[in-house]
Design a protein around this motif. Structure first.
Motif, PDB file in Angstrom:
ATOM      1  N   THR A  39       2.627 -10.517 -16.621  1.00  0.00           N
ATOM      2  CA  THR A  39       1.741  -9.458 -17.134  1.00  0.00           C
ATOM      3  C   THR A  39       0.281  -9.854 -17.055  1.00  0.00           C
ATOM      4  OG1 THR A  39       2.015 -10.335 -19.360  1.00  0.00           O
ATOM      5  CG2 THR A  39       3.521  -8.583 -18.672  1.00  0.00           C
ATOM      6  N   LYS A  40       0.011 -11.156 -16.865  1.00  0.00           N
ATOM      7  CA  LYS A  40      -1.371 -11.621 -16.781  1.00  0.00           C
ATOM      8  C   LYS A  40      -1.843 -11.743 -15.330  1.00  0.00           C
ATOM      9  CE  LYS A  40      -0.989 -14.258 -21.097  1.00  0.00           C
ATOM     10  NZ  LYS A  40      -1.155 -15.575 -21.743  1.00  0.00           N
ATOM     11  N   TYR A  41      -1.195 -10.983 -14.448  1.00  0.00           N
ATOM     12  CA  TYR A  41      -1.573 -11.101 -13.050  1.00  0.00           C
ATOM     13  C   TYR A  41      -2.990 -10.559 -12.845  1.00  0.00           C
ATOM     14  CZ  TYR A  41      -0.853  -6.081 -12.378  1.00  0.00           C
ATOM     15  OH  TYR A  41      -0.946  -4.721 -12.450  1.00  0.00           O
ATOM     16  N   THR A  42      -3.583 -10.971 -11.701  1.00  0.00           N
ATOM     17  CA  THR A  42      -4.928 -10.524 -11.376  1.00  0.00           C
ATOM     18  C   THR A  42      -4.899  -9.061 -10.957  1.00  0.00           C
ATOM     19  OG1 THR A  42      -5.436 -12.752 -10.632  1.00  0.00           O
ATOM     20  CG2 THR A  42      -6.942 -11.001  -9.966  1.00  0.00           C
ATOM     21  N   PRO A  43      -5.665  -8.193 -11.599  1.00  0.00           N
ATOM     22  CA  PRO A  43      -5.645  -6.770 -11.212  1.00  0.00           C
ATOM     23  C   PRO A  43      -6.404  -6.550  -9.909  1.00  0.00           C
ATOM     24  CG  PRO A  43      -7.242  -7.132 -12.947  1.00  0.00           C
ATOM     25  CD  PRO A  43      -6.538  -8.455 -12.747  1.00  0.00           C
ATOM     26  N   ASN A  44      -6.244  -5.331  -9.378  1.00  0.00           N
ATOM     27  CA  ASN A  44      -6.971  -4.877  -8.184  1.00  0.00           C
ATOM     28  C   ASN A  44      -6.669  -5.721  -6.954  1.00  0.00           C
ATOM     29  OD1 ASN A  44      -8.277  -2.897  -9.802  1.00  0.00           O
ATOM     30  ND2 ASN A  44      -9.803  -4.455 -10.429  1.00  0.00           N
ATOM     31  N   THR A  45      -5.497  -6.323  -6.895  1.00  0.00           N
ATOM     32  CA  THR A  45      -5.117  -7.078  -5.711  1.00  0.00           C
ATOM     33  C   THR A  45      -3.613  -7.263  -5.722  1.00  0.00           C
ATOM     34  OG1 THR A  45      -5.517  -9.083  -4.397  1.00  0.00           O
ATOM     35  CG2 THR A  45      -5.356  -9.356  -6.768  1.00  0.00           C
ATOM     36  N   GLY A  46      -3.028  -7.487  -4.556  1.00  0.00           N
ATOM     37  CA  GLY A  46      -1.602  -7.731  -4.437  1.00  0.00           C
ATOM     38  C   GLY A  46      -0.791  -6.450  -4.477  1.00  0.00           C
ATOM     39  N   PRO A  47       0.453  -6.492  -3.931  1.00  0.00           N
ATOM     40  CA  PRO A  47       1.298  -5.304  -3.886  1.00  0.00           C
ATOM     41  C   PRO A  47       1.982  -5.047  -5.222  1.00  0.00           C
ATOM     42  CG  PRO A  47       2.412  -7.130  -2.847  1.00  0.00           C
ATOM     43  CD  PRO A  47       1.061  -7.643  -3.230  1.00  0.00           C
ATOM     44  N   GLY A  48       2.321  -3.778  -5.454  1.00  0.00           N
ATOM     45  CA  GLY A  48       3.072  -3.405  -6.643  1.00  0.00           C
ATOM     46  C   GLY A  48       4.553  -3.320  -6.387  1.00  0.00           C
ATOM     47  N   ALA A  49       5.001  -3.493  -5.153  1.00  0.00           N
ATOM     48  CA  ALA A  49       6.409  -3.462  -4.779  1.00  0.00           C
ATOM     49  C   ALA A  49       6.517  -4.078  -3.400  1.00  0.00           C
ATOM     50  CB  ALA A  49       6.948  -2.028  -4.788  1.00  0.00           C
ATOM     51  N   ASP A  50       7.784  -4.291  -2.944  1.00  0.00           N
ATOM     52  CA  ASP A  50       7.925  -4.784  -1.594  1.00  0.00           C
ATOM     53  C   ASP A  50       7.642  -3.650  -0.621  1.00  0.00           C
ATOM     54  OD1 ASP A  50      10.164  -3.216  -1.649  1.00  0.00           O
ATOM     55  OD2 ASP A  50      11.560  -4.787  -1.042  1.00  0.00           O
ATOM     56  N   ARG A  51       7.759  -3.914   0.653  1.00  0.00           N
ATOM     57  CA  ARG A  51       7.295  -2.926   1.630  1.00  0.00           C
ATOM     58  C   ARG A  51       8.189  -1.685   1.634  1.00  0.00           C
ATOM     59  NH1 ARG A  51       9.678  -0.504   6.306  1.00  0.00           N
ATOM     60  NH2 ARG A  51      11.422  -1.794   6.963  1.00  0.00           N
ATOM     61  N   ARG A  52       9.407  -1.753   1.066  1.00  0.00           N
ATOM     62  CA  ARG A  52      10.274  -0.582   0.961  1.00  0.00           C
ATOM     63  C   ARG A  52      10.041   0.185  -0.337  1.00  0.00           C
ATOM     64  NH1 ARG A  52      13.169  -4.601   3.410  1.00  0.00           N
ATOM     65  NH2 ARG A  52      14.219  -4.080   5.363  1.00  0.00           N
ATOM     66  N   GLY A  53       9.118  -0.287  -1.178  1.00  0.00           N
ATOM     67  CA  GLY A  53       8.812   0.389  -2.417  1.00  0.00           C
ATOM     68  C   GLY A  53       9.655  -0.056  -3.590  1.00  0.00           C
ATOM     69  N   SER A  54      10.464  -1.100  -3.445  1.00  0.00           N
ATOM     70  CA  SER A  54      11.331  -1.564  -4.525  1.00  0.00           C
ATOM     71  C   SER A  54      10.627  -2.658  -5.309  1.00  0.00           C
ATOM     72  CB  SER A  54      12.648  -2.106  -3.941  1.00  0.00           C
ATOM     73  OG  SER A  54      13.408  -2.734  -4.945  1.00  0.00           O
ATOM     74  N   LYS A  55      10.644  -2.492  -6.631  1.00  0.00           N
ATOM     75  CA  LYS A  55      10.052  -3.538  -7.476  1.00  0.00           C
ATOM     76  C   LYS A  55      10.973  -4.752  -7.604  1.00  0.00           C
ATOM     77  CE  LYS A  55       7.019  -0.610 -10.262  1.00  0.00           C
ATOM     78  NZ  LYS A  55       5.815  -1.281  -9.756  1.00  0.00           N
ATOM     79  N   GLN A  56      12.269  -4.569  -7.286  1.00  0.00           N
ATOM     80  CA  GLN A  56      13.184  -5.706  -7.317  1.00  0.00           C
ATOM     81  C   GLN A  56      13.190  -6.465  -5.990  1.00  0.00           C
ATOM     82  OE1 GLN A  56      14.070  -2.693  -8.708  1.00  0.00           O
ATOM     83  NE2 GLN A  56      13.733  -3.566 -10.764  1.00  0.00           N
ATOM     84  N   GLY A  57      12.663  -5.865  -4.933  1.00  0.00           N
ATOM     85  CA  GLY A  57      12.628  -6.534  -3.640  1.00  0.00           C
ATOM     86  C   GLY A  57      11.625  -7.674  -3.623  1.00  0.00           C
ATOM     87  N   HIS A  58      11.863  -8.624  -2.738  1.00  0.00           N
ATOM     88  CA  HIS A  58      11.038  -9.831  -2.662  1.00  0.00           C
ATOM     89  C   HIS A  58      10.148  -9.813  -1.429  1.00  0.00           C
ATOM     90  CE1 HIS A  58      14.123 -11.157  -5.528  1.00  0.00           C
ATOM     91  NE2 HIS A  58      13.231 -12.062  -5.936  1.00  0.00           N
ATOM     92  N   TYR A  59       9.084 -10.558  -1.521  1.00  0.00           N
ATOM     93  CA  TYR A  59       8.159 -10.787  -0.425  1.00  0.00           C
ATOM     94  C   TYR A  59       7.510 -12.137  -0.665  1.00  0.00           C
ATOM     95  CZ  TYR A  59       5.131  -8.940  -4.120  1.00  0.00           C
ATOM     96  OH  TYR A  59       4.514  -8.728  -5.321  1.00  0.00           O
TER      97      TYR A  59
END
Length: 1116
Positions: A803-823
């Motif tokens: 929850t303390k990640y840096t805002p305004n950068t990085g993806p919100g999901a993998d490239r298929r749109g899944s929040k459980q997917g990995h990258y």
């Protein structure tokens, strides 16, 4: 495989072996090159390791924690297969003789200790060139418990640590790496300069090994509990360790007392108790008993609370005992005492004739002295007494009795008989005892009479030279006369000079354990004599228990006969039918050396006999033409009077074993999802040494199973030495390992077989046609982190994001749109710095037979944030040598690309010059701030060209398959279309396409541009071009162009071009707006500037061209 054939034999399928089929390959003689290679070595580690540091190119430093298992693997190449040997020192031998680990590829040391650290060498040798040697330094990390000791300067040392005294607290702990110390007083951390009364420093002579806390002029607050924390900064996960000490005004060094304090004299068999008590010391000291030199305490002794109890003390238990007291304050205390066990031992006597006359005999009227020697404990209690014929004898004028100093040991007493008379003959007795008893008396009888004569030593007639055969038991005899009869000493004359000390009779000679003596009868018995025991032996009289005169001696020579020693004892000779050869049996040594006879046989059939002449040391048997009856066992017996020595030759037509080739590049490939193939390669050892090899019998079975499947591989032509033979094994079941056995066959029959293990490893191979990785597996699809980068890529999913990640950068999901997917992504927050690189290496791809093909590398990237750095992709290719590698940039992008996933695709062309290994390197470069996370997902490598490359594929550096050939075939075309109001840059032509007539065809390493139509949105293009132009048509134009273009397109189109042109031409063409212009010059520099177009899209001109730089021309 079929050697020497021009076409391949059909594949043979063995249906009974579970689906494995074996494909025969062809190896014509003009293609199969001799394959001999010197060894190479590389050391890798397996098992736990704290760190592996590259110290230099050929050496590593391997760090491991004490108690862990060290496992080093020596990876070797070379053909024939090199032999591997591990050593602890360069050129030395393994520190544990006979340890089989020294000859294995893997060196494994369980529970490694600190003394086992150091430099280990792996040596590989196959007889080709010089042996290959590599080393690795093993650094064993450890941390012992720290110890605090308290000291005062010499001038301040008192019984107690009073105020106004300076105290030193020293903390010591053995460690690797060097330990760091911190001090605490109670819960307060102490540091240098924080307290005026405290100094913390390291001694000049032991930096890093100890830390001293100096308390100056003790104050009340200095009396406290002190803690020393020893730390190696969590190296190898070694936790910190602590030691504690409580300093008070009662702290004092130890002192001890012994009860009793004087030496203790006891009789043998008594129980002895030594008591050590503390008379001072705070904290209470610990007590322990020791003996000098680290000698162990007597067996059965018991120590308890400073009391040492020795039950049933023996004479050997006598000596010094020390009590040590230590409480870590000062230097400790020591008190010692002696235990004296009463006893008498080693009684000797000797008779000395009158020393004033040169005569060894006892004569009437002359002086004679009898001496007696005894070792006593304690020596001051030793007392002697003399008797003659059983009656006590007192000292007188003619019978003078003297004793040595009572403090000397051993003690000696002398009886001097002056002016010997006939009445003095008799038996004299020397009696030794201890004054206070406790030990039996020792007495020695010496007879003085007319028959008391000095010894004489002779060798029996005919026994001065003894001849024996190996294995016999021999007696060497010396006859001794005289009264009393002395002890006889035997020695080897070659090993001991005449004046050297000999071994007494009854003990084995110094040179041979088998040589033994029995009694004092002058006989030396040697059992099971060998040829090394031959030589000269010396017998001599001892000066003890006899006359004290010059020793008598005699020599006996022992000659040991043995059968001839010959070589070779056994030799295997491999020959083809019809060939001539010779067998030679050589004589090494024999006794007697002549006469010698020889006898040659084939089996039981006698071939020839003869005798050696004086100069000959070998015999030879010649075979003029070998036939089938000539195969068998040949023997040559060389004999003398002691026996015969035999040379054995086994003449056979068996072929030598093949030698597997272990350095095949791309030997293992995957041809089906559940099976794999293996390219089996080998060379034939000495193929010309026997008849031509007709076939090979190939046997294969799964490891752990007993059933073999066999198949013959025919060979249609002869095999050259070093020729590399190939056979493909297919349909091997994953992930099973297989044992492969290969046996050559000649018309003689089967030759020697050789075996190897084929172990499955999971390669990623373009032969599967496609590789996909979505990073859903924790193994990252066998991707690995490059050790040469600054930080690592991280596998992540949006669902597990902090929850303390840096805002305004990085993806919100993998490239298929899944929040459980990995990258995978790079984290640019602290401690990352601008310019830091993270490199991710793909698995190794085996180009194999498809070397030179085109593959499409594609992946999705997410580059969102105002501090985005750069994402680069490289093609890493490895050459023929393992150390040869090159990287070429194939794709690059930098800057903020928006909060969405984008696709990149680029064609790559592995080189066809070698069987190469291909690696894809993804490199992320950190930008100027923390809002610069870069992510990658869904990496694919697929055979064939990229079908729909994305429009933002800005850079494609991939080299063509064959640069020398494709220089004129791979092209970009620039086409000027009529009088249209825009410039069009065409996409690259595919290999094989031909340019249309009158079209400029240019080769460009990099060309990315699009049609410059007027559009509403703004785009920026940066292009660097190197162009070589060939113009087709009725006119010839050869142009070399360096073009740097910065293009900016708005609603009103504008272009700015900087151009350097080197031209040889007969004709030039001009566009309506002057964007592309070729001047009739040899060399020109031109800068053209275009102004915005009008509403109709037509370029306006300033004075027809606006500002145009002057042309600098050299006309040709």
């Amino acid at each position: 495989m079929t050697a020497g054939m021009g076409t391949g034999a059909p594949a043979t399928r063995a249906t009974e072996n579970g689906g494995m089929d074996y494909m025969t390959l062809v190896c014509p003689h003009n293609e199969c090159q001799p394959e001999v290679a010197p060894p190479t070595v590389r050391i890798v580690h397996s098992g736990p390791a704290c760190d592996v540091e590259e110290e230099r190119q050929s050496e590593r430093v391997y760090t491991i924690r004490e108690g862990e298992t060290l496992e080093l693997v020596c990876l070797v190449t070379g053909h024939p297969r090199p032999q591997v040997r591990w050593t602890k020192t360069a050129g030395g031998s393994w520190e544990r003789q006979g340890d089989s680990r020294a000859h294995n590829d893997t060196l494994k040391i369980e529970s490694i200790g600190r003394h086992q650290g150091g430099r280990y060498y792996c040596k590989a040798d196959n007889g080709i060139g010089t042996p290959a040697i590599r080393s690795i330094r093993v650094d064993v990390y450890f941390l012992d418990e720290p110890l605090i000791t308290v000291h005062q300067s010499a001038g301040d040392a008192k019984d107690r640590f009073y105020a106004e005294r300076t105290v030193f607290l020293r903390c010591v702990a053995a460690s690797n790496p060097p330990v760091a110390y911190t001090w605490r007083r109670g819960r307060q951390a102490l540091s240098q300069g924080a307290d005026a009364g405290v100094d913390i420093y390291e001694p000049f002579f032991t930096p890093g090994e100890t830390k001293i806390l100096k308390l100056k002029n003790l104050r009340p607050q200095d009396y406290a509990n002190y803690t020393c924390v020893a730390s190696v900064r969590n190296a190898c996960d070694i936790a910190d360790k602590m030691a504690h000490f409580s300093l008070s005004n009662r702290t004092a060094p130890p002192s001890v007392e012994l009860l009793p304090d004087d030496p203790l004299v006891v009789d043998p068999g008594r129980t002895v108790t030594l008591v050590c008590v503390t008379s001072g010391g705070e904290p209470p000291p610990a007590l322990r008993w020791v003996r000098p030199g680290g000698e162990a305490l007597p067996e059965g002794s018991v120590t308890e609370a400073g009391t040492l109890t020795i039950p049933a003390v023996a004479v050997d238990d006598g000596g010094a005992y020390s009590c040590l007291a230590d409480n870590n304050v000062g230097g400790g205390a020591r008190k010692s005492t002696d235990i004296l066990v009463r006893g008498l031992r080693k009684a000797r006597f000797w008779i000395t004739p009158d020393p004033y006359h040169d005569d060894d005999r006892i004569r009437i009227g002359r002086e004679v002295k009898i001496s007696c020697q005894v070792e006593a404990t304690p020596p001051e209690e030793l007392q002697f007494g003399w008797m003659k014929n059983g009656r006590p004898l007192r000292s007188s004028e003619r019978m003078v009795i003297t004793h040595t100093d009572a403090e000397m040991s051993p003690g000696v007493t002398n009886l001097d008989i002056i002016d010997l008379k006939f009445t003095d003959f008799g038996t004299y007795t020397c009696a030794a005892s201890l004054r206070d008893g406790g030990s039996p008396e020792i007495s020695i009888d010496v007879n003085i009479s007319s028959t008391t004569v000095p010894p004489e030593l002779t060798v029996p007639r005919g026994r001065s030279r003894i001849v024996a055969r190996e294995g016999d038991t021999v007696e060497l005899r010396c006859l001794v006369s005289g009264k009393p009869k002395p002890v006889i000493l035997w020695s080897r004359a070659e090993d001991a000079p005449e004046a050297a000390d000999e071994v007494p009779a009854g003990a084995p000679p110094a040179t041979e354990d088998a040589a033994q003596t029995e009694g004092y009868d002058g006989i030396l018995r040697l059992a099971d004599v060998t040829r090394e025991m031959g030589g000269t032996y010396r017998c001599r009289t001892s000066q003890y228990n006899g006359f004290n005169v010059k020793p008598r001696q005699a020599l006996v020579q022992l000659a040991v006969q043995f059968p001839p020693a010959v070589e070779p004892a056994f030799s295997e000779v491999r020959q083809a039918l019809g060939r001539a050869f010779a067998l030679t049996c050589r004589l090494l040594r024999a006794h007697p050396a002549r006469p010698l006879r020889y006898e040659w046989k084939l089996g039981s059939r006698l071939l020839t006999v003869g005798r050696f002449d004086e100069q000959s040391d070998d015999t030879r048997y010649q075979v003029r033409a070998l036939n089938r009856e000539g195969y068998g066992e040949y023997t040559c017996d060389i004999s003398n009077d002691a026996g015969a020595g035999r040379c054995t030759f086994l003449v056979t037509g068996k072929a030598y074993p093949p030698e597997f080739y272990y350095d095949t590049r791309g030997a293992l490939w995957q041809n089906r999802p559940r099976s794999y193939g293996f390219k089996l390669q080998w060379t034939q050892m000495e193929p010309a040494g026997v008849d031509r090899i007709l076939a090979y019998r190939l046997g294969i079975r799964q490891v752990g199973q007993g059933r073999w499947w066999e198949q013959e591989i025919p060979v249609e032509a002869g095999i050259r030495k070093g020729e590399l033979l190939t056979y493909n094994l297919t349909q091997l079941v994953k992930p099973e390992s297989y044992l492969v056995r290969l046996t050559p066959i000649t018309r003689y029959g089967e030759g020697d077989a050789t075996e190897r293990i084929i172990a499955y490893s999971a390669p990623v191979n373009p032969h599967l046609r496609e590789f996909q990785c979505a990073f859903e597996d924790e193994t990252l699809c066998l991707f690995s982190q490059d050790k040469s980068d600054d930080f690592d890529w991280t596998r992540h999913s949006a669902a597990s994001r902090d929850t303390k990640y840096t805002p305004n950068t990085g993806p919100g999901a993998d490239r298929r749109g899944s929040k459980q997917g990995h990258y995978v992504y790079i984290e640019t927050s602290r401690p990352r710095m601008e310019g830091d690189q993270a490199r991710l290496l793909s698995p190794t791809f085996n180009a194999g037979s498809k070397s030179g093909a085109t593959y499409c590398l594609a992946f999705y990237y997410h580059m969102y944030g105002k501090h985005i750095g750069a994402l680069n992709a490289f093609l890493r290719q490895k050459g023929a040598a393992a150390s040869e590698a090159s990287e070429a940039s194939v794709w690059s992008l930098s800057g903020n690309q928006g909060d969405r996933w984008r696709r990149a695709a680029v064609d790559v062309h592995p080189s066809a010059d070698f069987q190469v290994l291909l690696e894809v390197v993804l490199e992320g470069v950190r930008g100027a701030g923390i809002e610069g996370d870069i992510a990658v997902d869904d990496v694919t490598i697929q055979e064939g060209r990229c079908q729909d490359p994305p429009s933002n594929n800005l850079i494609s550096h991939a080299p063509p398959r064959r640069p020398a050939l494709w220089l004129l075939r791979v092209a970009l075309s620039l086409t000027l279309i009529g009088r249209q109001r825009y410039l069009e840059t065409a996409t690259p032509l595919t290999p094989g396409d031909l340019p249309p007539p009158r079209t400029t065809v240019s080769l460009s390493n990099l060309m990315t541009a699009k049609k410059a139509r007027a559009r509403s949105r703004t785009r920026t293009h940066h292009t660097h071009e190197n162009t070589h132009t060939h113009t087709h048509g009725d006119k010839l134009t050869l142009t070399h162009t360096n073009l740097n273009t910065q293009t900016k397109r708005h609603r009103r189109t504008c272009w700015r071009t900087q151009k350097h042109t080197h031209t040889h031409t007969h004709r030039s063409r001009r566009s309506p707006c002057g964007v592309l212009s070729v001047f009739v010059v040899s060399e020109s520099v031109r800068h053209d500037t275009q102004v915005p177009s009008d509403r109709a899209g037509v370029c306006r001109r300033r004075g027809d061209w606006g500002r145009t730089s002057r042309r600098r021309e050299r006309r040709g």
